[in-house]
Design an enzyme around this catalytic site. Structure first.
Site, PDB file in Angstrom:
ATOM      1  N   SER A   1      16.768 -53.171  62.434  1.00  0.00           N
ATOM      2  CA  SER A   1      15.386 -53.625  62.605  1.00  0.00           C
ATOM      3  C   SER A   1      14.445 -52.417  62.727  1.00  0.00           C
ATOM      4  CB  SER A   1      15.300 -54.554  63.822  1.00  0.00           C
ATOM      5  OG  SER A   1      14.063 -55.202  63.888  1.00  0.00           O
TER       6      SER A   1
ATOM      7  N   ASP B   1      14.569 -63.912  56.164  1.00  0.00           N
ATOM      8  CA  ASP B   1      14.218 -63.268  57.432  1.00  0.00           C
ATOM      9  C   ASP B   1      12.715 -63.378  57.676  1.00  0.00           C
ATOM     10  OD1 ASP B   1      13.820 -61.625  59.613  1.00  0.00           O
ATOM     11  OD2 ASP B   1      14.875 -59.892  58.768  1.00  0.00           O
TER      12      ASP B   1
ATOM     13  N   HIS C   1      17.294 -62.746  60.897  1.00  0.00           N
ATOM     14  CA  HIS C   1      17.013 -61.385  61.357  1.00  0.00           C
ATOM     15  C   HIS C   1      18.140 -60.924  62.285  1.00  0.00           C
ATOM     16  CE1 HIS C   1      14.424 -57.938  62.065  1.00  0.00           C
ATOM     17  NE2 HIS C   1      14.656 -58.049  63.370  1.00  0.00           N
TER      18      HIS C   1
END
Length: 419
Positions: free
Chosen positions: A228, A354, A383
């Site tokens: 991320s 996502d 995600h």
């Protein structure tokens, strides 16, 4: 229709069976929050078993899309990292993006890891907390000076305690590698010595960490993996420095490629309710612990009233790092701008569903122009989700990609230069 072995079908395709009379309720549940485009990909089959009719409902699983900028990297991945070409079957009862994202932290196990903490100084007088897993019992690499080292970068408010980090370390342990987790300033319990935290556009702390780790083990293969925001930071660093890095290769997972698009998606009502507001409170909590350090330069009362990540970044992050506007910061933070300058092999795994990283912002055309870049795009996964199997307690598809890729680069990376 031909008779089906239900047990075998479940194990092979991870499908779900519902009595026919319950189909309506199950269909509503599975497609909640989905648009027609996604509903059309549902696969429905009927099957008879013990005098009852069942409906098999599953997402239309597909092989990931592999996008590379050169034939050599593509062939290398197919030979040594075949998982990127295998069909990904998401957990059948949790395959929608938001479900994968929300449930992963609660479902997946947390392998025990014993860390050795190290605090290193920065040029501005601050300190960075590194958590080492030395793997002193490695049977494959008994010599610590040449033991492969994996630098791990957690997400926005993540630390070395995140389940996805623990799984990466567990898999690295199996391979005989050493790991070190880069905890961003102020999030891992250490004192903040200067009025500065972190952001994914400023790579100075990451450069300090990479230089430090490499100086300790200059003869060891050195790789990095970012998740991320950690992946965004890693890509921005690689885009700035090009091939002049001690890193041999890198991998990123669930990266937000365009910060504007990420913010816009997360501000949609449902996404704001499920993700944005919660993450905003996490950011506020992390800086409020060190409130006394910021009061001279930032209106902390105003920061604590932020209701979204964008508002937090406008009132805190962009001000701290000297950006004139939030747009200036978001432009500088977006790794899609620097992908063309990446100078080492990088594999980037994203799911096109996502909500943190909208598919339209994934830089496919840019990736095609850089022979060092490979994008692996799955249809599902959410995600940092990528759950698979009926009860996904252990490794995820993301974990398998991580393990195969780092092993491929450590053991066969030399082949890329000769292809």
């Amino acid at each position: 229709m031909e008779d089906l072995n239900i047990t075998q079908n479940l194990n092979k395709r991870a499908l779900f069976l519902f009595p026919l009379l319950e189909l309506e309720h199950c269909f509503v549940f599975l497609t909640f929050g989905l648009g027609l485009k996604h509903q059309l990909f549902l696969s429905l089959q009927s099957v008879c078993f013990e005098n009852r009719t069942y409906i098999i409902i599953s997402p239309g699983s597909q092989k990931p899309q592999l996008v590379t900028g050169g034939e050599s990297f593509n062939r290398f991945l197919q030979d040594h990292c075949p998982v990127v070409t295998e069909t990904y079957y998401p957990t059948v009862w949790c395959w929608e993006s938001r479900g994968q994202t929300l449930l992963r932290p609660f479902i997946t196990s947390k392998p025990p890891v014993q860390y050795r903490n190290e605090l290193i100084k920065t040029a501005d007088g601050g300190q960075i907390s590194l958590d080492w897993f030395d793997n002193c019992n490695s049977k494959c690499y008994r010599d610590a000076t040449t033991r492969p080292t994996i630098l791990l970068l957690p997400g926005l408010t993540g630390t070395s305690k995140e389940s996805y980090i623990l799984h990466m370390i567990h898999l690295s342990e199996e391979l005989g590698y050493r790991c070190v987790v880069f905890n961003n300033r102020g999030v891992a319990g250490e004192n903040l010595l200067t009025p500065r935290t972190y952001c994914c556009a400023n790579t100075e702390d990451l450069e300090t960490v990479i230089h430090h780790v490499h100086s300790l083990y200059p003869s060891a293969p050195f790789l990095a993996a970012g998740v991320s925001m950690g992946g965004m930071l890693l890509l921005n660093y690689l885009g700035k420095i090009g091939p002049k890095t001690p890193l041999k290769a890198a991998a990123t997972f669930s990266v937000g490629w365009n910060t504007f698009a990420c913010s816009e998606s997360l501000e949609k009502p449902l996404n704001w309710l499920l993700f944005n507001y919660y993450l905003t409170t996490c950011l506020q909590s992390s800086v409020n612990k060190h409130r006394h350090m910021f009061v001279k330069q930032i209106d902390m009362d105003h920061v604590m009233k932020a209701k979204s990540i964008r508002e937090f970044d406008k009132r805190f992050t962009s001000v701290m790092f000297g950006y004139r506007t939030i747009d200036d910061y978001y432009t500088d933070a977006s790794p899609n701008r620097r992908l063309k300058s990446v100078g080492i092999p990088v594999l980037c795994l994203n799911s096109v569903d996502d909500v943190f990283s909208p598919s339209h912002a994934i830089p496919i055309e840019t990736a095609k122009q850089n022979p060092n870049v490979a994008l692996v795009l799955t249809s599902y996964g959410g995600h940092i989700g990528f759950l698979e199997g009926i009860w996904p307690r252990q490794s995820t598809y993301m974990d398998r990609v991580f393990k195969q890729f780092v092993q491929a680069m450590v053991e066969h990376g030399h082949e890329l230069s000769s292809m």
